[in-house]
Enzyme design. Structure first.
Site, PDB file in Angstrom:
ATOM      1  N   CYS A 313       0.833  -1.204   0.000  1.00 47.50           N
ATOM      2  CA  CYS A 313       0.000   0.000   0.000  1.00 47.50           C
ATOM      3  C   CYS A 313       0.869   1.256   0.000  1.00 47.50           C
ATOM      4  O   CYS A 313       1.413   1.630  -1.026  1.00 47.50           O
ATOM      5  CB  CYS A 313      -0.970  -0.032   1.178  1.00 47.50           C
ATOM      6  SG  CYS A 313      -2.303   1.193   1.046  1.00 47.50           S
ATOM      7  N   HIS A 423      -3.659  -5.261   0.631  1.00 46.43           N
ATOM      8  CA  HIS A 423      -3.153  -5.633   1.952  1.00 46.43           C
ATOM      9  C   HIS A 423      -3.276  -7.136   2.208  1.00 46.43           C
ATOM     10  O   HIS A 423      -4.245  -7.584   2.819  1.00 46.43           O
ATOM     11  CB  HIS A 423      -3.920  -4.884   3.042  1.00 46.43           C
ATOM     12  CG  HIS A 423      -3.580  -3.444   3.170  1.00 46.43           C
ATOM     13  ND1 HIS A 423      -2.595  -2.967   4.012  1.00 46.43           N
ATOM     14  CD2 HIS A 423      -4.111  -2.354   2.546  1.00 46.43           C
ATOM     15  CE1 HIS A 423      -2.537  -1.646   3.917  1.00 46.43           C
ATOM     16  NE2 HIS A 423      -3.435  -1.246   3.030  1.00 46.43           N
ATOM     17  N   GLU A 425      -1.653  -8.790   4.403  1.00 47.84           N
ATOM     18  CA  GLU A 425      -1.415  -9.078   5.829  1.00 47.84           C
ATOM     19  C   GLU A 425      -2.666  -8.924   6.689  1.00 47.84           C
ATOM     20  O   GLU A 425      -2.717  -9.421   7.834  1.00 47.84           O
ATOM     21  CB  GLU A 425      -0.303  -8.160   6.358  1.00 47.84           C
ATOM     22  CG  GLU A 425      -0.704  -6.754   6.709  1.00 47.84           C
ATOM     23  CD  GLU A 425      -1.070  -5.873   5.521  1.00 47.84           C
ATOM     24  OE1 GLU A 425      -1.739  -4.841   5.724  1.00 47.84           O
ATOM     25  OE2 GLU A 425      -0.663  -6.216   4.382  1.00 47.84           O
TER      26      GLU A 425
END
Length: 497
Positions: A313, A423, A425
């Site tokens: 990001c 994202h 994660e």
């Protein structure tokens, strides 16, 4: 390697075209040629032989010379010749290989096996348990290394097992010889062992760093109105867990260190993750540190010193600014939305995605499982208009907010630099009830495979701390995360001074 076979009695026996050389040259060199297991590459004309059948008498006869090229479709093939005590050839082993993509300063191994396999009516027995009837005929283990100058060589000896018997199997059944060549995977190559890498080895075909791979995660300025904030910077714990889940240990990189301190730290860690966030990409301590590590990484990789970068990001955006030397980002309506990736044709052969399972790639392409929480994006148009970006990165996927098509995944063409605008994660480690958050099996698998890929890249780095004590002192285990609750933007956060 070229070999010449002469026959003064009759033409060479007809050859049966093989599927590959590795199935053609079956342990005994002379037997393989005389039985026509692989075709000749040409003839040599005008050769004669003098043959003595008794003392003082010689016969001059024309000889048909057949030439064989012992390589498969131009592939090189190391060979090992065993001589008996009388210095006669006992066995010849040939192992075709293709290591053209092995980087300088790396090594790998190949394990070539040949088996006697039961067949029925000319076909291999495919019944259950058939593989248990295979008899190992030979095994040869070769280790290769490519020097920093690019020279490829064998090293650390050769290990060999073979049956010291006839190839015939006295069971009354039919058998044939089959062979295969295998090497390590994930990664295929390992940095060469040296004084800075004595703790890395292969076990079971995979690379194992006994000291562990240690990438860094760059901190950033605390968010405004963060009621939990302490110190001057933070790292969201999800990025630490993301890398730890793939087998890494994390070093937090503070944003208020000197260039000399960063340079020393750079030589100790095995890669760097630039996380998502809300920092200024030009005038912040985060961007200053990112700029220092980016140029250290470029310089190191140019010198053959492998060091990967990963941007998520904000990290994606920061890499685009550092490469182009300008901010080319465009506003998009992507603050809280899950999207499928639109893969480019380059994705299938990319370093990042080529080892992903096909069903996971299909999920990434068909399901809304990539979480997007950004208002700035690198448009495909701006990417194409900027010569530096276009020559440096390859687009692997794009997305659209309905108006602007933007780059969502890219990797550098000649550097181990990778960036995702989404994202990966968040799916396994963040639980805020917000649009764009996805916890499906496919989303969690995507998280694991992206993290595993980056950690496998970090394993190729030869950087390490000067001592275990210095490494232990640098790890994030020395900090305690602050729990913020499942309904916060981050479940846990590390704060740094």
């Amino acid at each position: 390697m070229n070999s010449v076979h002469t026959d003064t009695r009759r033409p060479a026996p007809p050859s049966r075209p093989p599927s590959s050389l590795s199935r053609s040259l079956l342990i005994n060199f002379e037997e393989s040629m005389l039985k026509g297991r692989f075709p000749p590459s040409g003839q040599i004309e005008g050769v004669t032989a003098l043959i003595s059948v008794s003392h003082g008498k010689y016969f001059q006869l024309p000889v048909k010379v057949t030439k064989y090229d012992l390589c498969d479709h131009g592939r090189p093939a190391p060979y090992l010749v065993l001589l008996n005590p009388q210095k006669n050839v006992e066995k010849v082993f040939l192992v075709p290989y293709d290591l053209s993509d092995m980087p300088s300063g790396h090594m790998t191994f190949l394990r070539h096996r040949s088996f006697l396999v039961a067949v029925e009516d000319g076909k291999r027995d495919a019944s259950p348990g058939a593989n248990s009837n295979r008899i190992l005929h030979s095994l040869i283990h070769l280790r290769f290394q490519r020097s920093t100058s690019g020279r490829l060589s064998l090293h650390h000896g050769v290990r060999l097992l073979y049956r010291n018997r006839s190839t015939k199997v006295h069971t009354g059944g039919k058998y044939k010889l089959e062979s295969s060549t295998e090497g390590p995977r994930n990664p295929d190559y390992c940095p060469c062992v040296g004084p800075r890498l004595t703790s890395q080895c292969w076990e079971g075909g995979d690379v194992v760093r006994k000291c562990g791979v240690v990438p860094g995660v760059l901190a950033q300025e605390n968010l405004l109105r963060d009621q939990f904030a302490r110190g001057i910077s933070y790292i969201a714990a999800c990025y630490v867990k993301y890398l730890e889940a793939a087998g890494a240990r994390v070093v937090p990189i503070r944003i208020n260190r000197t260039e000399e301190e960063y340079s020393k730290l750079f030589s100790s860690i095995n890669g760097l993750l630039l996380p998502g966030g809300n920092a200024d990409l030009s005038n912040s301590l985060f961007s200053r540190a990112a700029n220092i590590f980016y140029h250290l990484a470029v310089k190191a990789n140019d010198a053959g010193d492998y060091f990967p970068l990963w941007g998520t990001c904000q990290g994606f955006q920061q890499l685009s600014v550092l490469t182009s030397n300008k901010n080319l980002l465009t506003l998009t309506d992507t603050r809280a939305v899950a999207l499928p990736l639109k893969f480019t044709t380059a994705a299938q052969s990319s370093r990042m995605f080529r080892s992903f399972p096909k069903d996971l790639l299909a999920s990434l392409e068909e399901e809304n499982i990539t979480s997007n929480f950004h208002k700035w994006s690198l448009s495909v148009q701006n990417y194409r208009r900027n010569a530096k970006l276009k020559s440096f990165y390859t687009i692997l996927s794009t997305n659209s907010d309905g108006k602007v098509e933007f780059v969502s995944t890219m990797e550098a063409k000649h550097y181990p630099f990778y960036a995702v605008q989404w994202h990966p994660e968040k799916s396994p480690f963040e639980w805020i009830n917000k649009s764009g958050m996805v916890h499906s099996t496919s989303a969690v698998r995507a998280s694991f495979y992206t993290a595993s890929f980056f950690v496998s890249e970090a394993m190729k780095s030869q950087h390490r701390f000067s001592s275990p004590e210095e490494e232990d002192a640098a790890l994030i285990y020395n900090l305690s995360p602050v729990s913020r609750g499942r309904d916060d933007i981050f479940v846990q956060t590390y704060y740094l001074d």
